[in-house]
Design a protein around this motif. Structure first.
Motif, PDB file in Angstrom:
ATOM      1  N   GLY A 362      -3.858   1.074   7.636  1.00  0.00           N
ATOM      2  CA  GLY A 362      -3.410   1.509   6.231  1.00  0.00           C
ATOM      3  C   GLY A 362      -2.376   1.254   5.924  1.00  0.00           C
ATOM      4  O   GLY A 362      -1.845   0.839   4.778  1.00  0.00           O
ATOM      5  N   SER A 363      -1.395   1.344   6.926  1.00  0.00           N
ATOM      6  CA  SER A 363       0.110   1.268   6.400  1.00  0.00           C
ATOM      7  C   SER A 363       0.438  -0.513   6.318  1.00  0.00           C
ATOM      8  O   SER A 363       1.184  -0.690   5.511  1.00  0.00           O
ATOM      9  CB  SER A 363       1.095   1.571   7.630  1.00  0.00           C
ATOM     10  OG  SER A 363       0.977   3.022   7.744  1.00  0.00           O
ATOM     11  N   ILE A 364      -0.207  -1.084   7.140  1.00  0.00           N
ATOM     12  CA  ILE A 364       0.032  -2.522   6.753  1.00  0.00           C
ATOM     13  C   ILE A 364      -0.526  -2.938   5.561  1.00  0.00           C
ATOM     14  O   ILE A 364       0.017  -3.850   4.790  1.00  0.00           O
ATOM     15  CB  ILE A 364      -0.827  -3.212   8.142  1.00  0.00           C
ATOM     16  CG1 ILE A 364      -0.180  -3.258   9.404  1.00  0.00           C
ATOM     17  CG2 ILE A 364      -1.028  -4.779   7.632  1.00  0.00           C
ATOM     18  CD1 ILE A 364      -0.901  -3.551  10.470  1.00  0.00           C
ATOM     19  N   LEU A 365      -1.747  -2.555   5.118  1.00  0.00           N
ATOM     20  CA  LEU A 365      -2.017  -2.917   3.604  1.00  0.00           C
ATOM     21  C   LEU A 365      -1.163  -2.372   2.569  1.00  0.00           C
ATOM     22  O   LEU A 365      -1.077  -3.039   1.560  1.00  0.00           O
ATOM     23  CB  LEU A 365      -3.696  -2.302   3.357  1.00  0.00           C
ATOM     24  CG  LEU A 365      -4.680  -2.877   4.385  1.00  0.00           C
ATOM     25  CD1 LEU A 365      -6.048  -2.088   4.422  1.00  0.00           C
ATOM     26  CD2 LEU A 365      -5.196  -4.480   3.939  1.00  0.00           C
ATOM     27  N   ARG A 366      -0.699  -0.841   3.035  1.00  0.00           N
ATOM     28  CA  ARG A 366       0.386  -0.490   1.849  1.00  0.00           C
ATOM     29  C   ARG A 366       1.450  -1.370   1.843  1.00  0.00           C
ATOM     30  O   ARG A 366       2.142  -1.608   0.722  1.00  0.00           O
ATOM     31  CB  ARG A 366       0.562   1.094   2.422  1.00  0.00           C
ATOM     32  CG  ARG A 366       1.217   1.900   1.301  1.00  0.00           C
ATOM     33  CD  ARG A 366       1.448   3.141   1.879  1.00  0.00           C
ATOM     34  NE  ARG A 366       0.216   3.840   2.276  1.00  0.00           N
ATOM     35  CZ  ARG A 366      -0.073   4.065   3.535  1.00  0.00           C
ATOM     36  NH1 ARG A 366       0.906   4.115   4.562  1.00  0.00           N
ATOM     37  NH2 ARG A 366      -1.531   4.537   3.823  1.00  0.00           N
ATOM     38  N   VAL A 367       1.898  -2.020   3.026  1.00  0.00           N
ATOM     39  CA  VAL A 367       3.070  -2.864   2.742  1.00  0.00           C
ATOM     40  C   VAL A 367       2.837  -3.997   2.096  1.00  0.00           C
ATOM     41  O   VAL A 367       3.764  -4.302   1.277  1.00  0.00           O
ATOM     42  CB  VAL A 367       3.422  -3.187   4.355  1.00  0.00           C
ATOM     43  CG1 VAL A 367       4.495  -4.393   4.367  1.00  0.00           C
ATOM     44  CG2 VAL A 367       4.117  -2.006   5.083  1.00  0.00           C
ATOM     45  N   LEU A 368       1.577  -4.599   2.213  1.00  0.00           N
ATOM     46  CA  LEU A 368       1.403  -5.814   1.392  1.00  0.00           C
ATOM     47  C   LEU A 368       1.048  -5.288  -0.135  1.00  0.00           C
ATOM     48  O   LEU A 368       1.468  -6.059  -1.089  1.00  0.00           O
ATOM     49  CB  LEU A 368       0.140  -6.409   1.754  1.00  0.00           C
ATOM     50  CG  LEU A 368       0.010  -6.988   3.293  1.00  0.00           C
ATOM     51  CD1 LEU A 368      -1.261  -7.510   3.740  1.00  0.00           C
ATOM     52  CD2 LEU A 368       0.822  -8.176   3.209  1.00  0.00           C
TER      53      LEU A 368
END
Length: 499
Positions: A362-368
């Motif tokens: 979820g954090s990775i997607l949020r960074v993108l």
């Protein structure tokens, strides 16, 4: 007394200002060196272009030698103590040594030999700290640094001092070593000495895993980072040695575990220090030997993974953060995600369930997502700027671009291992939203062609978001992200119709 390191000098010329509060309890700064109004009596007594007196410097060092010799001859078991006036004079010398003319004069005067003799005999932590600080200031200039570095006795003593128990002494020793290895002409001499002294690795690891002194932890981290950056073979040799020791001892100190403990100490107190330690961990993942250490049974790999997951999810990129958080945390994020990406392949041997990784996904997607929003704002600002004649276009942010590439590469690897039930869980926890899918598509397409990862993403979306899966496939067939506004509309409208 000014204790800030000069912003105009690079790392090789780092200052060694004496601390505001001495270890012997002084509650004020030492008096400054003689001011302009205190001119030397004879012009020939001035050191170079300064107003500092040769006679005063000679007499101060002479009194220092006499004081130490007298205490040594008394064969007292009581540690030597500095009187306030003696300490104040030595602190003046410490500060004076920051002047290039004074540093050169001290070098010609063989001050290094005098100070080494004092260190060997003093048994006074404060005096040892001051002497190393003076030597460190002398080493701030290329010529004097090279001369000091060629002194074999000095090399032996400094490396031995890394095993000292006094934090201020350790701090000054680490600073001097960092200054010397940062000088192009001198670094090779120190690298060779450190290679030959296996105790250096043990001493540095002990400091990192046991000290609570933040300044010391930061400086030792900078020293280790510089050593590993300069000499990959040194880094490999430390790792190999410790892997062998791990087979023979249960109480050995390993590099990664020590780095981790220091990073934990610095997590909330020193973002700059934490950045240094994450960079060292990243350097470890670039070698086969480093990955072997992380993968070793009972090794530090899982603990490093857990710490970095918490750091990314709870500190660096939370759901209620604004997109601009990427500007503030971009360096820490790219380093943490780079290490996590390297360690991700070790998940199977840790028997970690995929569910435990979903907050990270979820954090990775949020960074993108945040990156795409920043990029859209920058495009709008650029259009506005170009419409105003005479305005310069803002240059591209290389660090943000590096973050995008690292994050997209990590997501691509994760997509290979995600199952449909994992995607459903991501949707349920709201880690995966239409906007995040659009950002993921935009982030992955430019880097992965023919974008097998995107086909995998479309397949995983089939059950949870069938229409979004179809849009993803259309974007994939188009071979690029397309027009931002049109693409976002395509993604959002079908998503709103999902049950």
């Amino acid at each position: 007394m000014n204790h800030n390191e000069s912003a105009e000098e690079d790392e090789a010329n780092e200052s060694f200002w004496s601390p505001e509060v001495s270890s012997s309890g002084m509650d004020r700064n030492p008096s400054p060196p003689p001011a302009d109004g205190e001119k030397t009596e004879e012009a020939g007594d001035a050191i170079g272009e300064t107003v500092y007196s040769k006679h005063w410097l000679f007499s101060t060092l002479t009194r220092l030698v006499q004081m130490v010799t007298k205490h040594d001859s008394e064969e007292s078991d009581t540690p030597m103590q500095l009187a306030d006036d003696e300490e104040e004079d030595l602190c003046r010398v410490w500060d004076m040594a920051m002047d290039k003319d004074v540093a050169g004069f001290l070098q010609e005067f063989k001050a290094a030999d005098i100070l080494l003799g004092v260190i060997a005999k003093s048994q006074c932590p404060r005096l040892t700290e001051i002497c190393v600080g003076i030597l460190g200031n002398i080493a701030c200039f290329p010529d004097t640094c090279l001369a000091l570095s060629q002194n074999e006795d000095l090399g032996i003593v400094l490396l031995l001092l890394l095993g000292d128990s006094d934090p201020p002494t350790l701090l000054e020793t680490s600073r001097m070593l960092l200054t010397c290895v940062s000088q192009r002409d001198a670094c090779g001499l120190w690298i060779e000495r450190i290679r030959q002294q296996s105790a250096v690795c043990t001493s540095l690891c002990f400091i990192m895993c046991s000290s609570t002194n933040l300044d010391l932890l930061v400086k030792v981290g900078e020293l280790v980072d510089k050593l590993f950056d300069l000499d990959e073979e040194l880094m490999k040799s430390w790792i190999i040695t410790q892997l062998r020791e791990a087979d023979d001892s249960e109480s050995h100190l390993d590099v990664a575990a020590s780095l981790l403990e220091a990073a934990k100490q610095l997590r909330s107190e020193s973002p700059g220090g934490l950045e240094v330690y994450l960079h060292v961990l990243e350097l470890l993942t670039t070698t086969d030997e480093g990955m072997q250490m992380f993968a070793a049974r009972g090794g530090p790999g899982k603990a490093v993974w857990d710490f970095l997951c918490v750091l990314v999810c709870e500190d660096l990129c939370q759901p209620d953060d604004p997109p601009l958080v990427l500007q503030e945390q971009k360096v820490l994020l790219v380093q943490a995600l780079a290490v996590l990406s390297a360690l991700y392949r070790l998940q199977p041997q840790w028997n970690s369930p995929m569910g435990s990784c979903l907050p990270l996904v979820g954090s990775i997607l949020r960074v993108l997502l945040y990156h795409s929003e920043i990029e859209e704002n920058e495009i709008l600002q650029e259009i506005h700027t170009q419409s105003n004649a005479g305005k310069d276009v803002k240059p591209k942010d290389d660090q943000l671009q590096a973050l995008l590439e690292t994050t997209a590469e990590f997501l691509a690897e994760i997509l290979h291992t995600l199952l449909k039930e994992d995607v459903a869980e991501l949707v349920q926890r709201q880690y995966l939203t239409p906007k995040m899918i659009q950002a993921a598509v935009s982030g992955l397409l430019p880097q992965f062609k023919p974008a097998v990862q995107l086909e995998q993403l479309a397949s995983l979306l089939t059950e949870a978001y069938p229409q979004l899966a179809e849009v993803t496939r259309k974007r994939l067939c188009a071979g690029g992200p397309g027009e931002p506004e049109h693409a976002l509309q395509e993604l959002q409208e079908p998503a709103e119709k999902q049950p």
